[in-house]
Design a protein around this motif. Structure first.
Motif, PDB file in Angstrom:
ATOM      1  N   UNK A   1    -112.331  80.107  81.082  1.00 12.72           N
ATOM      2  CA  UNK A   1    -111.136  80.227  81.922  1.00 12.72           C
ATOM      3  C   UNK A   1    -110.028  80.966  81.174  1.00 12.72           C
ATOM      4  N   UNK A   2    -109.867  80.628  79.906  1.00 11.55           N
ATOM      5  CA  UNK A   2    -108.849  81.310  79.097  1.00 11.55           C
ATOM      6  C   UNK A   2    -109.186  82.787  78.956  1.00 11.55           C
ATOM      7  N   UNK A   3    -110.454  83.108  78.722  1.00 14.99           N
ATOM      8  CA  UNK A   3    -110.858  84.508  78.624  1.00 14.99           C
ATOM      9  C   UNK A   3    -110.621  85.245  79.937  1.00 14.99           C
ATOM     10  N   UNK A   4    -110.886  84.587  81.055  1.00 13.13           N
ATOM     11  CA  UNK A   4    -110.648  85.210  82.363  1.00 13.13           C
ATOM     12  C   UNK A   4    -109.155  85.475  82.558  1.00 13.13           C
ATOM     13  N   UNK A   5    -108.337  84.495  82.218  1.00 19.34           N
ATOM     14  CA  UNK A   5    -106.885  84.659  82.354  1.00 19.34           C
ATOM     15  C   UNK A   5    -106.387  85.762  81.427  1.00 19.34           C
ATOM     16  N   UNK A   6    -106.890  85.795  80.190  1.00 20.50           N
ATOM     17  CA  UNK A   6    -106.474  86.844  79.255  1.00 20.50           C
ATOM     18  C   UNK A   6    -106.853  88.233  79.774  1.00 20.50           C
TER      19      UNK A   6
ATOM     20  N   UNK B   1    -112.074  88.358  92.007  1.00 25.21           N
ATOM     21  CA  UNK B   1    -113.196  88.007  92.888  1.00 25.21           C
ATOM     22  C   UNK B   1    -114.425  87.558  92.099  1.00 25.21           C
ATOM     23  N   UNK B   2    -114.575  88.059  90.879  1.00 26.25           N
ATOM     24  CA  UNK B   2    -115.697  87.646  90.039  1.00 26.25           C
ATOM     25  C   UNK B   2    -115.472  86.236  89.480  1.00 26.25           C
ATOM     26  N   UNK B   3    -114.247  85.974  88.991  1.00 25.65           N
ATOM     27  CA  UNK B   3    -113.978  84.694  88.330  1.00 25.65           C
ATOM     28  C   UNK B   3    -113.643  83.561  89.293  1.00 25.65           C
ATOM     29  N   UNK B   4    -113.030  83.840  90.416  1.00 27.76           N
ATOM     30  CA  UNK B   4    -112.594  82.787  91.338  1.00 27.76           C
ATOM     31  C   UNK B   4    -113.725  81.853  91.763  1.00 27.76           C
ATOM     32  N   UNK B   5    -114.899  82.358  92.154  1.00 22.02           N
ATOM     33  CA  UNK B   5    -115.972  81.435  92.559  1.00 22.02           C
ATOM     34  C   UNK B   5    -116.475  80.547  91.418  1.00 22.02           C
ATOM     35  N   UNK B   6    -116.233  80.961  90.184  1.00 22.21           N
ATOM     36  CA  UNK B   6    -116.717  80.202  89.023  1.00 22.21           C
ATOM     37  C   UNK B   6    -115.708  79.161  88.532  1.00 22.21           C
ATOM     38  N   UNK B   7    -114.572  79.064  89.171  1.00 27.15           N
ATOM     39  CA  UNK B   7    -113.474  78.225  88.693  1.00 27.15           C
ATOM     40  C   UNK B   7    -113.906  76.791  88.412  1.00 27.15           C
ATOM     41  N   UNK B   8    -114.687  76.203  89.306  1.00 26.22           N
ATOM     42  CA  UNK B   8    -115.039  74.788  89.150  1.00 26.22           C
ATOM     43  C   UNK B   8    -116.187  74.554  88.180  1.00 26.22           C
ATOM     44  N   UNK B   9    -116.841  75.619  87.722  1.00 24.54           N
ATOM     45  CA  UNK B   9    -117.979  75.445  86.815  1.00 24.54           C
ATOM     46  C   UNK B   9    -117.751  76.047  85.438  1.00 24.54           C
ATOM     47  N   UNK B  10    -116.708  76.838  85.272  1.00 27.68           N
ATOM     48  CA  UNK B  10    -116.512  77.501  83.976  1.00 27.68           C
ATOM     49  C   UNK B  10    -115.868  76.565  82.962  1.00 27.68           C
TER      50      UNK B  10
ATOM     51  N   UNK C   1    -106.518  91.673  73.420  1.00 27.54           N
ATOM     52  CA  UNK C   1    -107.908  92.106  73.207  1.00 27.54           C
ATOM     53  C   UNK C   1    -108.472  91.441  71.951  1.00 27.54           C
ATOM     54  N   UNK C   2    -107.669  91.411  70.891  1.00 26.11           N
ATOM     55  CA  UNK C   2    -108.104  90.779  69.645  1.00 26.11           C
ATOM     56  C   UNK C   2    -108.333  89.281  69.836  1.00 26.11           C
ATOM     57  N   UNK C   3    -107.440  88.626  70.548  1.00 25.89           N
ATOM     58  CA  UNK C   3    -107.596  87.201  70.817  1.00 25.89           C
ATOM     59  C   UNK C   3    -108.880  86.931  71.606  1.00 25.89           C
ATOM     60  N   UNK C   4    -109.164  87.768  72.588  1.00 26.85           N
ATOM     61  CA  UNK C   4    -110.397  87.611  73.366  1.00 26.85           C
ATOM     62  C   UNK C   4    -111.620  87.734  72.466  1.00 26.85           C
ATOM     63  N   UNK C   5    -111.604  88.703  71.557  1.00 26.14           N
ATOM     64  CA  UNK C   5    -112.747  88.879  70.648  1.00 26.14           C
ATOM     65  C   UNK C   5    -112.900  87.651  69.743  1.00 26.14           C
ATOM     66  N   UNK C   6    -111.801  87.115  69.234  1.00 28.76           N
ATOM     67  CA  UNK C   6    -111.881  85.934  68.379  1.00 28.76           C
ATOM     68  C   UNK C   6    -112.391  84.723  69.158  1.00 28.76           C
ATOM     69  N   UNK C   7    -112.004  84.606  70.413  1.00 29.22           N
ATOM     70  CA  UNK C   7    -112.461  83.470  71.224  1.00 29.22           C
ATOM     71  C   UNK C   7    -113.952  83.573  71.534  1.00 29.22           C
ATOM     72  N   UNK C   8    -114.492  84.786  71.512  1.00 29.61           N
ATOM     73  CA  UNK C   8    -115.910  84.982  71.809  1.00 29.61           C
ATOM     74  C   UNK C   8    -116.802  84.706  70.608  1.00 29.61           C
ATOM     75  N   UNK C   9    -116.191  84.510  69.431  1.00 27.11           N
ATOM     76  CA  UNK C   9    -116.992  84.211  68.240  1.00 27.11           C
ATOM     77  C   UNK C   9    -117.719  82.887  68.467  1.00 27.11           C
TER      78      UNK C   9
ATOM     79  N   UNK D   1    -102.652  93.216  83.797  1.00 31.11           N
ATOM     80  CA  UNK D   1    -101.271  93.201  84.283  1.00 31.11           C
ATOM     81  C   UNK D   1    -100.340  93.923  83.314  1.00 31.11           C
ATOM     82  N   UNK D   2    -100.506  93.679  82.017  1.00 36.55           N
ATOM     83  CA  UNK D   2     -99.687  94.374  81.025  1.00 36.55           C
ATOM     84  C   UNK D   2     -99.928  95.878  81.067  1.00 36.55           C
TER      85      UNK D   2
END
Length: 177
Positions: free
Chosen positions: A59-64, A45-54, A126-134, A70-71
């Motif tokens: 988007x990759x961080x949201x999916x991750x 619900x947080x990410x869905x409204x931002x789909x067209x502007x993110x 989690x590690x991939x998300x942190x690296x993407x945030x660099x 899910x995992x």
């Protein structure tokens, strides 16, 4: 039957019945799974409204984040079903029910490997998300080089632990033959 044998038999029955003390813990895991569903829905619900502007990175961080949740849910189900069937009681479910293929076949060794594999996957995401945030504005201070180094060390520790657990199970299986 002698009195001593009768006491022993009743004691053993009591010990065996004590496995049902685990049932409330498995019920607690069901509650934990419901908590994860609520957090997952909140994230969607947080990410869905931002789909067209993110951006694509966002988007990759949201999916991750969603994959990570899910995992964690899958991990809970594995522990819940396998643990209950291994340590408490077999589930009496209709043969026609959509029973996961692995249910009833995962022993403690398989449960350990599935558990560590899930932990490694969650840690890797989690590690991939942190690296993407660099390099993102405002995030540099939160993730310093030592912080990232520790994340990598912890992840590698999980990976090595998983490999060692698998090797020990392989050696144990070979020694049985």
């Amino acid at each position: 039957m002698t009195g001593k044998r009768m006491v022993e038999r009743n004691f053993e029955r009591g010990l065996f019945a004590s496995r049902w003390l685990m049932a409330p813990m498995y019920l607690g895991l069901v509650v934990s799974l419901a908590m994860l569903v609520v957090v997952f829905a909140r994230e969607v619900l947080y990410y869905a409204p931002q789909t067209f502007t993110m951006s694509s990175e966002d988007a990759i961080l949201a999916v991750l984040t969603l994959v990570d949740l899910t995992l964690a849910g899958n991990l809970l189900l594995i522990v819940l079903f396998s643990g209950y069937e291994s340590f408490v009681s077999k589930m009496d479910i209709d043969d026609g029910a959509e029973r996961p293929e692995w249910m009833g076949t995962v022993n403690f060794s398989g449960l350990k490997l599935k558990l560590i594999a899930s932990i490694v996957a969650i840690s890797g995401i989690h590690l991939l998300k942190r690296f993407m945030e660099i390099g993102e504005p405002g995030i540099e201070s939160a993730f310093s080089e030592p912080h990232l180094r520790w994340l990598v060390i912890i992840h590698l520790t999980f990976v090595v632990s998983g490999v060692l657990l698998a090797a020990m199970d392989w050696i144990a299986a070979k020694s049985k033959h």
